[in-house]
Design an enzyme around this catalytic site. Structure first.
Site, short mmCIF file in Angstrom:
data_model
loop_
_atom_site.label_atom_id
_atom_site.label_comp_id
_atom_site.label_asym_id
_atom_site.label_seq_id
_atom_site.Cartn_x
_atom_site.Cartn_y
_atom_site.Cartn_z
N HIS A 48 -2.72 -10.12 12.50
CA HIS A 48 -3.71 -9.07 12.72
C HIS A 48 -5.13 -9.57 12.50
O HIS A 48 -6.09 -8.80 12.55
CB HIS A 48 -3.40 -7.90 11.76
CG HIS A 48 -4.05 -6.62 12.13
ND1 HIS A 48 -4.94 -5.97 11.29
CD2 HIS A 48 -3.96 -5.84 13.23
CE1 HIS A 48 -5.36 -4.86 11.86
NE2 HIS A 48 -4.78 -4.75 13.04
N LYS A 51 -8.80 -11.45 12.96
CA LYS A 51 -9.79 -11.61 14.04
C LYS A 51 -10.84 -12.59 13.54
O LYS A 51 -11.75 -12.21 12.79
CB LYS A 51 -10.43 -10.28 14.41
CG LYS A 51 -9.41 -9.22 14.87
CD LYS A 51 -9.58 -7.96 14.07
CE LYS A 51 -8.61 -6.90 14.53
NZ LYS A 51 -7.48 -6.72 13.63
N ASP A 62 -18.43 -24.39 16.01
CA ASP A 62 -19.01 -25.63 15.48
C ASP A 62 -18.94 -25.74 13.96
O ASP A 62 -19.65 -26.57 13.36
CB ASP A 62 -20.47 -25.80 15.93
CG ASP A 62 -20.57 -26.11 17.43
OD1 ASP A 62 -19.55 -26.52 18.01
OD2 ASP A 62 -21.67 -25.94 18.00
N HIS A 65 -12.42 2.71 13.82
CA HIS A 65 -11.51 1.57 13.64
C HIS A 65 -12.04 0.60 12.57
O HIS A 65 -11.41 -0.41 12.28
CB HIS A 65 -11.35 0.84 14.98
CG HIS A 65 -10.28 -0.19 15.00
ND1 HIS A 65 -10.54 -1.54 14.95
CD2 HIS A 65 -8.92 -0.08 15.06
CE1 HIS A 65 -9.41 -2.22 14.99
NE2 HIS A 65 -8.41 -1.37 15.06
N LYS A 110 -12.87 -1.16 9.08
CA LYS A 110 -12.07 -1.35 7.87
C LYS A 110 -13.02 -1.86 6.79
O LYS A 110 -13.20 -3.08 6.62
CB LYS A 110 -10.94 -2.35 8.13
CG LYS A 110 -10.08 -1.99 9.37
CD LYS A 110 -9.72 -3.25 10.12
CE LYS A 110 -9.16 -3.00 11.49
NZ LYS A 110 -8.24 -1.94 11.71
N ASP A 117 -20.08 0.81 -5.89
CA ASP A 117 -21.15 0.70 -6.89
C ASP A 117 -22.38 -0.09 -6.44
O ASP A 117 -23.08 -0.68 -7.29
CB ASP A 117 -20.61 0.06 -8.17
CG ASP A 117 -19.58 0.94 -8.87
OD1 ASP A 117 -19.44 2.11 -8.48
OD2 ASP A 117 -18.89 0.43 -9.77
#
Length: 483
Positions: free
Chosen positions: A225, A227, A232, A401, A403, A408
């Site tokens: 899952h 990404k 470089d 979508h 996440k 604090d």
């Protein structure tokens, strides 16, 4: 003999089923896992012939302990070891971080137990809001690549944005830039024409854990899952945005709200190591790693970042443990945005205890999910949150979508992990943990802006929802570890 087997085939199959089932029961008992989970598997194996074995085979294997996803070849290479040694902080730097983080220093120490999650101090990060912004930056960085481009994505789909990226990748490969792509075989859908184009230009590409009938496997697999993009060894991306048109609002009628990070600095090295371990697994290549993948990057900004990876290839559920620790050490507030909220008992209790202790806890989830089952499973948890004075908001502008979590004004995280069982225990995930006031306030401000496009769930109204809805929720919750 053949006649006997034919006449008694079902008896033979039942006997064989229970021989295997008893063996599986013994294995489950000896694992000393959660008693409720153990009893669940025993009931399924004993009372559901054949189906029970299938369920156990798909979901009862502990891949983290079985170690079938080896990282040793990559992690044992001298270059990787030297990079981790270079990133190791001296005692004076660690003390400065401890003083700044106050109670949050527990997070640093927790993740430090994973040798691939060193705390890096010299980083410049940009919090990118939505796919349009992410791809604007990514396309420019890809065009500037001189040595290599590494892409690791859960979803890569043929479409407008992939066409733009592919054209750049082909042009770069023609210039001699090394281009490597790995994509999840269930999450992605690339045409044979696209794969041929990649081959024609010498772009190496491998699916992650290929399956024969991906349309029917759904999520009943351990999936990658993550990404990650690394260019470089100098700039990297991580977050919630895959490569598909639905993530680009310019190409869609419905609105997609997401968050990603662009990183320049020492933390890029950690993302590079994570890519290389995945590449070793999917390609089977014993890639010889040299310093060209880890160039020295000049960065004057000082943003403390840890990259935490979690999945069947790690010893512990690092991301879940870090989020749990962040919640339990919060003093003022915890703001969470997640598209899939199907938490385990530990996370529910952490949120409830934090709220009842006086910490302001707010959670944003989608009003309309892209999964009927996830939507109702999520709803089954909300009443207990509301009873603990946790504020739950449903995003109404489109599909959220992102996440993210911010705590604090000191700590924030952006990554690929959802607040659900699959992300915490099954899928391969990666998150960036940020210890910086300025950047955390940016994540906080985005959260507060998103609240304007949300409706707040009120406990009084929520408990009066139709019984049919409650029945759907209870049914879907039974399957929560599998969705």
């Amino acid at each position: 003999m053949v006649e006997f087997l034919t006449n008694h085939i079902w008896i033979i199959l039942i006997v064989l089923n229970y021989v295997i089932a008893i063996s599986a029961v013994i294995t489950v008992v000896l694992k000393n896992i959660n008693p409720t989970k153990t009893l669940s598997y025993i009931v399924v194996l004993v009372f559901f012939p054949f189906l029970g074995l299938l369920i156990y085979y798909l979901f009862g294997q502990e891949y983290r302990k079985n170690k079938i996803f080896s990282r040793k070849h990559v992690l044992n290479q001298s270059v990787i070891k030297s990079i981790n040694d270079e990133l190791e902080l001296d005692k004076r730097e660690v003390k400065k971080v401890d003083n700044f983080l106050d109670g949050k220093s527990k997070l640093v120490k927790l993740l430090y137990s994973d040798k691939t999650s060193p705390l890096t101090l010299r980083n410049k990060i940009e919090v990118l809001k939505n796919g349009d912004t992410k791809f604007e930056y990514l396309l420019e960085d890809l065009k500037e690549a001189k040595h290599h481009i590494h892409l690791e994505y859960y979803v890569v789909m043929d479409g407008k944005i992939w066409t733009e990226i592919l054209e750049i990748l082909c042009a770069k490969a023609r210039e001699g830039v090394i281009v490597r792509l790995t994509y999840d075989d269930v999450g992605s859908k690339l045409s044979s024409k696209t794969k041929q184009t990649l081959n024609d230009f010498g772009i190496e590409h491998y699916p992650f854990m290929p399956v024969i009938f991906s349309r029917f496997t759904g999520k009943m697999n351990y999936r990658n899952h993550r990404k990650i993009a690394v260019i470089d060894g100098k700039v990297a991306y991580v977050g919630g945005i895959n490569i598909a048109d639905e993530y680009v609002n310019e190409y869609n009628e419905s609105f997609w709200r997401d968050t990603h990070l662009r990183i320049v600095g020492e933390a890029v090295k950690s993302l590079q190591i994570n890519f290389l371990t995945t590449w070793h697994f999917v390609s089977g290549q014993k890639l010889k790693i040299d310093k060209s993948y880890f160039p020295k990057v000049e960065c004057n900004d000082k943003v403390a970042v840890q990259i935490a990876a979690s999945g069947p290839d790690t010893d512990w559920a690092y991301i879940m443990e870090a989020i749990f620790t962040a919640i339990t050490t919060a003093e003022d507030y915890v703001y969470i945005t997640t598209p899939y909220f199907v938490p385990n008992d530990q996370m529910i209790m952490a949120l409830q205890v934090a709220s009842k202790s006086g910490v302001e806890v707010k959670v944003i989830i989608p009003k309309e999910s892209d999964s009927w089952m996830v939507k109702h499973a999520t709803n089954s948890y909300l009443e207990h949150l509301l009873e603990a004075n946790i504020e739950v908001y449903r995003y109404t502008k489109g599909f959220v979508h992102a996440k993210t979590m911010v705590v604090d004004d000191i700590f924030s995280t952006v990554g690929t992990s959802n607040m659900d069982y699959r992300s915490f225990n099954i899928n391969f995930e990666v998150n960036a943990f940020i210890y910086n006031i300025e950047q955390s306030k940016i994540v906080k401000q985005q959260f507060l802006e998103d609240l304007k496009d949300c409706e707040k769930i009120e406990l009084v109204k929520w408990v009066d929802r139709p019984n049919l809805e409650k029945l759907k929720e209870s049914y879907c919750r039974l399957w929560s570890p599998l969705i």
